[in-house]
Design a protein around this motif. Sequence first.
Motif, PDB file in Angstrom:
ATOM      1  N   ALA A 113      55.112  18.669   1.824  1.00  0.00           N
ATOM      2  CA  ALA A 113      54.186  18.298   0.548  1.00  0.00           C
ATOM      3  C   ALA A 113      54.500  17.234  -0.279  1.00  0.00           C
ATOM      4  O   ALA A 113      53.581  16.846  -0.967  1.00  0.00           O
ATOM      5  CB  ALA A 113      54.614  19.895  -0.154  1.00  0.00           C
ATOM      6  N   ALA A 114      55.767  16.831  -0.248  1.00  0.00           N
ATOM      7  CA  ALA A 114      56.018  15.666  -1.144  1.00  0.00           C
ATOM      8  C   ALA A 114      55.366  14.331  -0.660  1.00  0.00           C
ATOM      9  O   ALA A 114      54.863  13.601  -1.403  1.00  0.00           O
ATOM     10  CB  ALA A 114      57.567  15.452  -1.309  1.00  0.00           C
ATOM     11  N   GLU A 115      55.277  14.301   0.853  1.00  0.00           N
ATOM     12  CA  GLU A 115      54.666  13.021   1.322  1.00  0.00           C
ATOM     13  C   GLU A 115      53.076  12.998   1.009  1.00  0.00           C
ATOM     14  O   GLU A 115      52.669  11.956   0.899  1.00  0.00           O
ATOM     15  CB  GLU A 115      55.079  13.040   2.799  1.00  0.00           C
ATOM     16  CG  GLU A 115      54.296  11.873   3.631  1.00  0.00           C
ATOM     17  CD  GLU A 115      54.757  10.517   3.020  1.00  0.00           C
ATOM     18  OE1 GLU A 115      55.950  10.441   2.432  1.00  0.00           O
ATOM     19  OE2 GLU A 115      53.895   9.581   3.483  1.00  0.00           O
ATOM     20  N   VAL A 116      52.578  14.171   1.140  1.00  0.00           N
ATOM     21  CA  VAL A 116      51.150  14.383   0.980  1.00  0.00           C
ATOM     22  C   VAL A 116      50.780  13.984  -0.463  1.00  0.00           C
ATOM     23  O   VAL A 116      49.770  13.143  -0.824  1.00  0.00           O
ATOM     24  CB  VAL A 116      50.568  15.866   1.299  1.00  0.00           C
ATOM     25  CG1 VAL A 116      49.284  15.944   0.654  1.00  0.00           C
ATOM     26  CG2 VAL A 116      50.592  15.889   2.836  1.00  0.00           C
ATOM     27  N   ALA A 117      51.638  14.593  -1.410  1.00  0.00           N
ATOM     28  CA  ALA A 117      51.296  14.373  -2.761  1.00  0.00           C
ATOM     29  C   ALA A 117      51.646  12.702  -3.367  1.00  0.00           C
ATOM     30  O   ALA A 117      50.966  12.176  -3.752  1.00  0.00           O
ATOM     31  CB  ALA A 117      52.419  14.988  -3.754  1.00  0.00           C
ATOM     32  N   ARG A 118      52.560  12.280  -2.611  1.00  0.00           N
ATOM     33  CA  ARG A 118      52.893  10.906  -2.820  1.00  0.00           C
ATOM     34  C   ARG A 118      51.827   9.844  -2.231  1.00  0.00           C
ATOM     35  O   ARG A 118      51.507   9.042  -3.007  1.00  0.00           O
ATOM     36  CB  ARG A 118      54.052  10.508  -2.086  1.00  0.00           C
ATOM     37  CG  ARG A 118      54.667   9.185  -2.441  1.00  0.00           C
ATOM     38  CD  ARG A 118      55.898   8.589  -1.407  1.00  0.00           C
ATOM     39  NE  ARG A 118      55.411   8.390  -0.095  1.00  0.00           N
ATOM     40  CZ  ARG A 118      54.654   7.469   0.119  1.00  0.00           C
ATOM     41  NH1 ARG A 118      54.235   6.550  -0.605  1.00  0.00           N
ATOM     42  NH2 ARG A 118      54.387   7.245   1.535  1.00  0.00           N
TER      43      ARG A 118
END
Length: 130
Positions: A113-118
Motif C-alpha cells: 500500500a505504501a509503494e502504491v501511495a508513494r
Amino acid sequence: MKKKVLVVEDNDQNRYLVRFILEDQGFDVHEVETGAKALEAVKDVNPDLILLDIQLPDMDGYEIAAALREGGHVDETPIIAVTSYAMPGDREKVLDAGCTGYIEKPIEPSAFAAEVARTLGDNGSIEGEV
Ligand code: MN
C-alpha cells in the motif's frame, strides 16, 4: 471519482489480496490474467496505475511493459512490477523495460500500500474527498 488501477496477475490468491488492499485504499480495481488481455484492457480502462506481475502464462512482464509503452496508450501511466524474483539486476531490468517501480512478492500489505501511495503521490481519491 476514484483512481483506476489495472492489475495484471494470473494467480487467484494474489489478485484477491491485491484487490483487497487497493479497494481499502479507495481505488477502482480492474483485473486481467494475461498479457494479451492487459494490452486490450489499457485502452478500455485508461488506468491511473498498472500493477504488473512479471510471470504470466502468455508473455513475461518485461515484454508486456515494453509493449504497453510502445502501444502509446500509457506513455505517462506508472507501471509497478510485482515479482517473486529478487536477483541482483532485476530492478534495473524492470526499469529498462519501462516500469516505474518494483514490489517484491510475497506481497506484504502495508509495504504494498505504501509503494502504491508513494507512486501516485496520494491515495485513491482524485480530489476533494475527505
Ligand atoms: Mn504470475
